[in-house]
Every structure is written in C-alpha cells, then in structure tokens.
Design a protein around this motif. Structure first.
Motif, PDB file in Angstrom:
ATOM      1  N   LEU A 129       0.822  -1.199   0.000  1.00 58.53           N
ATOM      2  CA  LEU A 129       0.000   0.000   0.000  1.00 58.53           C
ATOM      3  C   LEU A 129       0.864   1.261   0.000  1.00 58.53           C
TER       4      LEU A 129
ATOM      5  N   THR B 298       2.243   1.690  -3.468  1.00 57.76           N
ATOM      6  CA  THR B 298       1.203   2.141  -4.386  1.00 57.76           C
ATOM      7  C   THR B 298       0.907   3.619  -4.192  1.00 57.76           C
TER       8      THR B 298
ATOM      9  N   ARG C 285      -3.976   4.022  -7.843  1.00 55.45           N
ATOM     10  CA  ARG C 285      -4.528   2.833  -7.210  1.00 55.45           C
ATOM     11  C   ARG C 285      -3.850   1.552  -7.660  1.00 55.45           C
TER      12      ARG C 285
ATOM     13  N   SER D 135      -3.663  -2.863  -5.174  1.00 57.54           N
ATOM     14  CA  SER D 135      -3.191  -3.350  -3.881  1.00 57.54           C
ATOM     15  C   SER D 135      -4.231  -3.220  -2.778  1.00 57.54           C
ATOM     16  N   SER D 136      -5.160  -2.277  -2.904  1.00 62.03           N
ATOM     17  CA  SER D 136      -6.126  -2.043  -1.832  1.00 62.03           C
ATOM     18  C   SER D 136      -7.043  -3.247  -1.614  1.00 62.03           C
TER      19      SER D 136
ATOM     20  N   ALA E 237      -4.954  -6.002   0.149  1.00 60.66           N
ATOM     21  CA  ALA E 237      -4.712  -5.664   1.551  1.00 60.66           C
ATOM     22  C   ALA E 237      -5.994  -5.769   2.369  1.00 60.66           C
TER      23      ALA E 237
ATOM     24  N   VAL F 157      -4.238   0.252   7.533  1.00 65.50           N
ATOM     25  CA  VAL F 157      -4.643  -0.176   6.193  1.00 65.50           C
ATOM     26  C   VAL F 157      -5.632   0.807   5.582  1.00 65.50           C
TER      27      VAL F 157
ATOM     28  N   LEU G 125      -4.011   4.157   4.600  1.00 69.11           N
ATOM     29  CA  LEU G 125      -3.188   4.139   3.399  1.00 69.11           C
ATOM     30  C   LEU G 125      -4.030   4.005   2.132  1.00 69.11           C
ATOM     31  N   ILE G 126      -5.196   3.412   2.239  1.00 69.76           N
ATOM     32  CA  ILE G 126      -6.088   3.272   1.082  1.00 69.76           C
ATOM     33  C   ILE G 126      -6.895   4.541   0.851  1.00 69.76           C
TER      34      ILE G 126
END
Length: 410
Positions: free
Chosen positions: A89, A92, A106, A119-120, A123, A160, A163-164
């Motif tokens: 993440l 990315t 993304r 990656s979201s 994760a 998580v 970061l998204i």
C-alpha cells in the motif's frame, strides 16, 4: 486420489451461483467492452473478452486451490501477509499510477508478468482474515484490554484504511464497515466498537479541517469527492456525466431489455465494462435481467449465512463474514450507484465487471468461504459417522446381553 482432489467440494449452491455469474460476465464484458475500441481505439472487444477469460480462469484456479486448504491455515498466513500488504500500500501510494479517468494512484504494475494489480483489494482481504483470526482467539469479551485492542485491532485497521483512503475512499470505507461488522458479531466489548467509530469520525473531521485549511493538500481527490457528494445530495445528475448516461441506459432497458449486445449507451458511458456494467446489463436484459442478477447475489448472501452458522469454530464463522460479506456489500454499492441511490464510488460489480486483481481477490474470498463450508461439512459427516458407529456398537452390545439373558433363563 487425483480425481478426488479435482472434485469441487463445499457448498454446491455457491459453486452454481459463481459459475452463472462468471458465465454471464462474458456476454456483458463482450458487449460493454465495445466502448473501449470506440473511444480509445486501443483494444477490441474480442481482445478484452480474451483477457477477461484469462482472469476468470485464473480466478477459478484460485478458488479450487484455496478450497482444498483447511481454513485453519489461513490464520497464521494472514499474520505473515499483513506486513507485506502494508508495504504494498505504501508503494502504491507513492509510486502507483492511474488507469483511464480514475484520477488516483490505485494500481501498480509488475513488468515481468505484464499485469497490473490493485493493492487495496488485496490488503483489504488480508486484513479481514487477520481480524477474524484475532477476534476469535478470545471468546470472553472481558479478556480484552485497551492495550490489546489498540495494537491488535485498531492499529491494523487504521493503518490499512488510512493508506487506502487518499486514493480510494470507497474501498477504505467498505473495509472499515466490514471491520466494524466483525467486531459486532464477535465476542468483543461493545465499548471498543464505539471507540473505533468515534476515532474514525474524529479522523475524518481532522482531515476535512486540514483540507479546508490547505486546499492544495489533495486537490484532485477532494474536488472529486466534493463534486460527487454535492451532485448526489442536490439530486443533480445532469452535472455527472456517468450518472446521466447510466440512468439513460436503465431507462432504455424497460422490462425485457434491448437484447444482448444491443446497448447504445455503452458507447458513451465511461467505465461501462467495470464500474457501470450493471447499467449495461439492465439496458440489454431489462428489469428482468437486473432482478435476476440481484437475486443471485441475494442467494450468495443466504448461502454465506448458512456456511457461517454451520462452521465448527468461531474462527470459521468470522472468516465467512470477513471474506464473503464484502462481496455482497460491494455488489450492493455498485448497483446502488448505477441506479443513483448512492454517490459515484468506483466499485466494480463482483464476478461481472472486468478486472484482474479485483476478480482474483473476490475468487480468493469465495475459495476461503468454500474451505470453511467443505471442512465444516466433512467434520459433520465424520461426527454423524462416529455417532452411527457408536449406535451400532451399542445395539450389538444390547443384542448380546439379551441373548445371554435368554440362555440363562432358558
């Protein structure tokens, strides 16, 4: 031995629904993908169909592989993969790039394989399995302390989702909603659930204050979020080209639709093969087709609930909720956006939209659910067989005693 391993086990209805959705996706992708060639001239509808077929075949391979693994092994794997998922993440967020008009970083590309991954979604699934594992370790809510909750539950969730969030607000919101749902279902203190919701609300308030104070902090994403929310609240679909074309497609569909491949709005609707594929389905197959798709997802939800209730352990039940319910939530959000019940989010329609990592992640989630279903069912069968063996031994013992008694009295 090999034929036994190749046999599909688990919940049969889930296999059937996933097969039907996968099969129907080929018709939808081939039709909706025409706008890519019409608009960009870079890829034909047939090429998109071949690429989608490869993604689906890989997805089915993932389901088969995971459903052959006992679900208890997913617990330690999630702990191992959580750190790499966070690193992915971070990479990315700093090095990712955009696809189409996504206006956010993304995706990351793997040059050696020639593929891109989001990656979201990866994760998010890793985090959900990790939370199911952590929440199932203590069945007594009184065992939880604030320190344990903070480091084992809250820190991974906030890390998580945080970061998204900058590049994909809707995905971060879905992951957070799933996390809260898990905490509510699990034997977990309610006060910490309220603390978590309060903390995220405070974080959003600080973010909004920072954006107002520093408008150039995230200009593209903030402007996009603001415009979408304002247009949705004001009911002003005319200022949102995607929503306008989506509503036109749905209106054209009527009861039975225009017919397979006969959509007109697919040439004008952006992301018609992914984010707004439900609009194209409704236009070509009408109200009947739209309700049929909705019914299949409802059937998946019912079967997920049944698998969760049949699970032999708390971890198995929470694992089904963690892996399966996200599919249903994502589907409802996608369809809600298409009919203008929700603001535009950019969520794909599970198993029907085009995509690589999104399809594979959804298939991984289904494989996990099928693992729980398979091994829970096998355990139940073993228990039933053991009970039958015990009953047979008991009956044989009773018959022996009766025969001995008859000989004595004779």
């Amino acid at each position: 031995m090999i034929s036994s391993q190749l046999k599909l086990k688990g919940d049969k209805v889930i296999w059937i629904v996933v097969f039907l959705l996968s099969l129907f996706s080929f018709l939808s992708i081939y039709s909706a993908g025409s706008n890519l060639q019409w608009t960009y001239g870079k890829i034909s509808a047939f090429a998109l169909l071949l690429r989608h077929a490869m993604h689906v075949l890989m997805g089915w391979l993932i389901i088969w592989m995971l459903h052959n693994i006992h679900y208890r092994y997913f617990a330690p794997v999630s702990v191992i993969l959580l750190v790499p998922a966070v690193i992915l993440l971070l990479y990315t967020l700093s090095q990712g790039y955009t696809i189409g008009n996504a206006n956010a970083s993304r995706w990351i590309q793997i040059p050696m394989l020639g593929i891109t991954i989001q990656s979201s979604v990866i994760a998010g699934l890793v985090l959900m399995v990790y939370l199911a594992r952590t929440l199932s370790k203590r069945e007594n809510p009184a065992e939880w302390t604030f320190k344990m909750v903070f480091w084992q539950i809250l820190a991974p969730i906030f890390l998580v989702c945080g970061l998204i969030f900058p590049a994909n607000f809707s995905t971060a919101a879905i992951i957070f909603a799933q996390a809260v749902l898990l905490m509510i279902i699990a034997p977990f203190p309610n006060k910490y659930v309220f603390y978590t919701i309060g903390a995220i609300a405070a974080g959003l308030a600080l973010f909004i204050a920072a954006v107002v104070t520093f408008p150039d902090l995230m200009p593209n994403r903030v402007d996009t979020w603001k415009a979408r929310i304002e247009n949705f609240i004001n009911g002003d679909a005319d200022n949102n080209y995607q929503v306008e074309r989506s509503k036109m497609a749905i209106a054209n569909g009527g009861l039975l639709g225009t017919g397979p491949g006969k959509s007109t709005q697919k040439y004008f609707l952006p992301q018609s093969s992914s984010d707004f594929i439900f609009s194209i389905i409704t236009e070509e197959y009408g109200f009947v087709g739209a309700v049929s798709v909705l019914f299949l997802y409802f059937l998946l939800l019912v079967r997920f609930l049944m698998v969760a209730t049949r699970a032999k352990s708390l971890f198995g039940s929470l694992l089904v909720v963690a892996a399966g319910f996200g599919i249903i939530i994502q589907a409802l959000i996608n369809m809600g956006v298409a009919v203008n019940l929700l603001p535009v989010t950019g969520q794909t329609l599970p198993l029907l939209s085009a995509g690589g990592s999104s399809i594979w992640t959804i298939c991984a989630a289904i494989g996990i659910v099928q693992s729980v279903s398979r091994y829970s069912t096998e355990n139940l069968n073993e228990d039933d067989k053991s009970s039958d063996d015990k009953a047979a031994v008991s009956n044989q013992t009773t018959e022996t005693h009766e025969q001995e008694a008859n000989e004595i009295y004779a």
